[in-house]
Design a protein around this motif. Structure first.
Motif, mmCIF file in Angstrom:
data_model
loop_
_atom_site.group_PDB
_atom_site.id
_atom_site.type_symbol
_atom_site.label_atom_id
_atom_site.label_comp_id
_atom_site.label_asym_id
_atom_site.label_seq_id
_atom_site.Cartn_x
_atom_site.Cartn_y
_atom_site.Cartn_z
ATOM 1 N N ALA A 84 6.476 26.164 -12.275
ATOM 2 C CA ALA A 84 7.452 27.286 -12.453
ATOM 3 C C ALA A 84 8.441 26.655 -13.215
ATOM 4 O O ALA A 84 9.007 27.472 -14.226
ATOM 5 C CB ALA A 84 8.068 27.259 -11.008
ATOM 6 N N VAL A 85 8.788 25.549 -13.428
ATOM 7 C CA VAL A 85 9.711 24.846 -14.682
ATOM 8 C C VAL A 85 8.961 25.167 -15.717
ATOM 9 O O VAL A 85 9.938 25.566 -16.784
ATOM 10 C CB VAL A 85 10.487 23.743 -14.060
ATOM 11 C CG1 VAL A 85 11.215 23.188 -15.480
ATOM 12 C CG2 VAL A 85 11.016 23.769 -12.825
ATOM 13 N N ARG A 86 7.966 24.803 -16.072
ATOM 14 C CA ARG A 86 7.217 24.957 -17.242
ATOM 15 C C ARG A 86 7.190 26.411 -17.672
ATOM 16 O O ARG A 86 7.456 26.680 -19.010
ATOM 17 C CB ARG A 86 5.842 24.353 -17.092
ATOM 18 C CG ARG A 86 5.138 24.355 -18.454
ATOM 19 C CD ARG A 86 3.594 23.897 -18.252
ATOM 20 N NE ARG A 86 3.480 22.468 -17.664
ATOM 21 C CZ ARG A 86 3.422 21.640 -18.462
ATOM 22 N NH1 ARG A 86 3.522 21.644 -20.104
ATOM 23 N NH2 ARG A 86 3.421 20.258 -18.291
ATOM 24 N N LEU A 87 6.962 27.214 -16.931
ATOM 25 C CA LEU A 87 6.909 28.608 -17.336
ATOM 26 C C LEU A 87 8.448 29.005 -17.902
ATOM 27 O O LEU A 87 8.604 30.079 -18.642
ATOM 28 C CB LEU A 87 6.715 29.517 -15.985
ATOM 29 C CG LEU A 87 4.920 29.588 -15.746
ATOM 30 C CD1 LEU A 87 4.795 30.177 -14.390
ATOM 31 C CD2 LEU A 87 4.255 29.877 -16.943
ATOM 32 N N VAL A 88 9.271 28.690 -17.247
ATOM 33 C CA VAL A 88 10.785 28.922 -17.712
ATOM 34 C C VAL A 88 10.818 28.239 -19.228
ATOM 35 O O VAL A 88 11.528 28.708 -20.172
ATOM 36 C CB VAL A 88 11.779 28.444 -16.965
ATOM 37 C CG1 VAL A 88 13.241 28.553 -17.335
ATOM 38 C CG2 VAL A 88 11.802 29.018 -15.467
ATOM 39 N N ALA A 89 10.292 27.128 -19.301
ATOM 40 C CA ALA A 89 10.924 26.156 -20.547
ATOM 41 C C ALA A 89 9.935 26.811 -21.699
ATOM 42 O O ALA A 89 10.582 26.856 -22.746
ATOM 43 C CB ALA A 89 10.283 24.760 -20.344
ATOM 44 N N ASP A 90 8.889 27.239 -21.371
ATOM 45 C CA ASP A 90 8.117 27.666 -22.629
ATOM 46 C C ASP A 90 8.130 29.426 -22.899
ATOM 47 O O ASP A 90 7.293 29.958 -23.567
ATOM 48 C CB ASP A 90 6.588 27.455 -22.540
ATOM 49 C CG ASP A 90 5.676 27.793 -21.624
ATOM 50 O OD1 ASP A 90 6.353 28.823 -20.699
ATOM 51 O OD2 ASP A 90 4.707 27.349 -21.211
ATOM 52 N N ALA A 91 8.897 30.040 -22.005
ATOM 53 C CA ALA A 91 9.056 31.595 -22.165
ATOM 54 C C ALA A 91 9.430 32.140 -23.567
ATOM 55 O O ALA A 91 10.298 31.130 -24.343
ATOM 56 C CB ALA A 91 10.080 31.839 -21.297
ATOM 57 N N GLY A 130 16.201 29.970 -4.583
ATOM 58 C CA GLY A 130 17.218 29.304 -4.581
ATOM 59 C C GLY A 130 17.007 27.871 -4.891
ATOM 60 O O GLY A 130 17.948 27.223 -5.406
ATOM 61 N N VAL A 131 15.978 27.232 -4.582
ATOM 62 C CA VAL A 131 15.664 25.940 -4.727
ATOM 63 C C VAL A 131 15.225 25.880 -6.242
ATOM 64 O O VAL A 131 15.444 24.807 -6.969
ATOM 65 C CB VAL A 131 14.238 25.366 -3.992
ATOM 66 C CG1 VAL A 131 13.912 23.936 -4.531
ATOM 67 C CG2 VAL A 131 14.910 25.277 -2.425
ATOM 68 N N LEU A 132 14.294 26.743 -6.766
ATOM 69 C CA LEU A 132 13.899 26.670 -8.072
ATOM 70 C C LEU A 132 15.321 26.979 -9.023
ATOM 71 O O LEU A 132 15.389 26.083 -9.906
ATOM 72 C CB LEU A 132 13.073 27.838 -8.818
ATOM 73 C CG LEU A 132 12.511 27.577 -9.936
ATOM 74 C CD1 LEU A 132 12.024 26.342 -10.426
ATOM 75 C CD2 LEU A 132 11.640 28.799 -10.502
ATOM 76 N N VAL A 133 16.189 27.739 -8.770
ATOM 77 C CA VAL A 133 17.150 27.887 -9.564
ATOM 78 C C VAL A 133 18.190 26.658 -9.319
ATOM 79 O O VAL A 133 18.835 26.175 -10.416
ATOM 80 C CB VAL A 133 18.170 29.223 -9.075
ATOM 81 C CG1 VAL A 133 19.561 29.122 -9.614
ATOM 82 C CG2 VAL A 133 17.429 30.462 -9.665
ATOM 83 N N ALA A 134 18.191 25.879 -8.464
ATOM 84 C CA ALA A 134 19.072 24.703 -8.031
ATOM 85 C C ALA A 134 18.482 23.656 -9.194
ATOM 86 O O ALA A 134 19.315 22.966 -9.843
ATOM 87 C CB ALA A 134 18.798 24.017 -6.701
#
Length: 224
Positions: A114-121, A138-142
């Motif tokens: 999930a973090v990778r999808l944010v990083a390479d958006a 909430g956990v991903l946003v944290a």
């Protein structure tokens, strides 16, 4: 109508927990950029114009595949959409009521995806959501805010803005994260993410220019 108020809360027709994380302060005096990271509960067809108006370039849907089959995203066939289930199905553990520590312990690889999808958006806003916009979101946003240098008190305060939430479970989660992994960066590095990707998240969320403490003016937008 979409109204962005002083607390970052957005009024979208089908959502109850949608907001812009822009303006959240970091420990070094900066603030998360407006229009960089949005969080919400499940989206409905009525929310499509609002998401378009917000400049959303990627939607990361954290729900299980079976949830998406039962209740498809209105963006399911759109190039902006990605489904990245954050939790194993079945869970394999009994989640406590006062901490998401076990969620972190049992789902590190999924968190990293999930973090990778944010990083390479692509350039634009990234919207992350689950069903209620509370636990998984909430956990991903944290983790994302922690990477950008937002302190535990501010992360817990944002979590508590979600309907039905208080700060204590997130405080306990962040204590667990620090004690067992050394914070967001340590956790995600151990999960296999390259430091360059973590830097890409920071670059996306933090101001590109300007003096400390500036996140740019908050935009008031209206769409019908």
């Amino acid at each position: 109508m979409i109204v962005d108020d002083a607390a970052g809360v957005l009024t979208w027709p089908g959502c109850r927990n949608v907001r812009d994380l822009g303006g959240t302060p970091t420990t070094d005096g900066r603030r998360i950029r407006h229009g960089a990271l949005l969080r919400s509960d499940r989206l409905t067809p009525a929310d499509v114009p609002a998401a378009r108006a917000a400049g959303v370039s990627r939607i990361v849907d954290l729900r299980w595949a079976r949830e998406c089959e039962r209740d498809p995203s209105p963006f399911a066939s759109d190039p902006v959409y990605r489904n990245a289930p954050l939790l194993a199905d079945p869970l394999g553990y009994n989640p406590p009521e006062d901490s998401y520590g076990p969620m972190l312990d049992h789902n590190a690889e999924r968190m990293a995806v999930a973090v990778r999808l944010v990083a390479d958006a692509p350039p634009g806003a990234v919207l992350v959501h689950c069903h209620a916009g509370r636990d998984r979101t909430g956990v991903l946003v944290a983790l994302l805010l922690g990477l950008a240098g937002v302190g535990p008190a501010e992360i817990a305060a944002d979590f508590a803005r979600t309907e039905g939430c208080g700060p204590l479970p997130m405080r306990n989660t962040l204590t667990h994260l620090d004690a067992h992994y050394g914070g967001s960066a340590g956790y995600l590095t151990a999960a296999g993410l390259d430091p360059a990707l973590l830097a890409a998240v920071r670059s996306r969320l933090l101001p590109r220019a300007g003096p400390p403490g500036q996140a740019g003016p908050r935009q008031n937008t209206t769409s019908t």
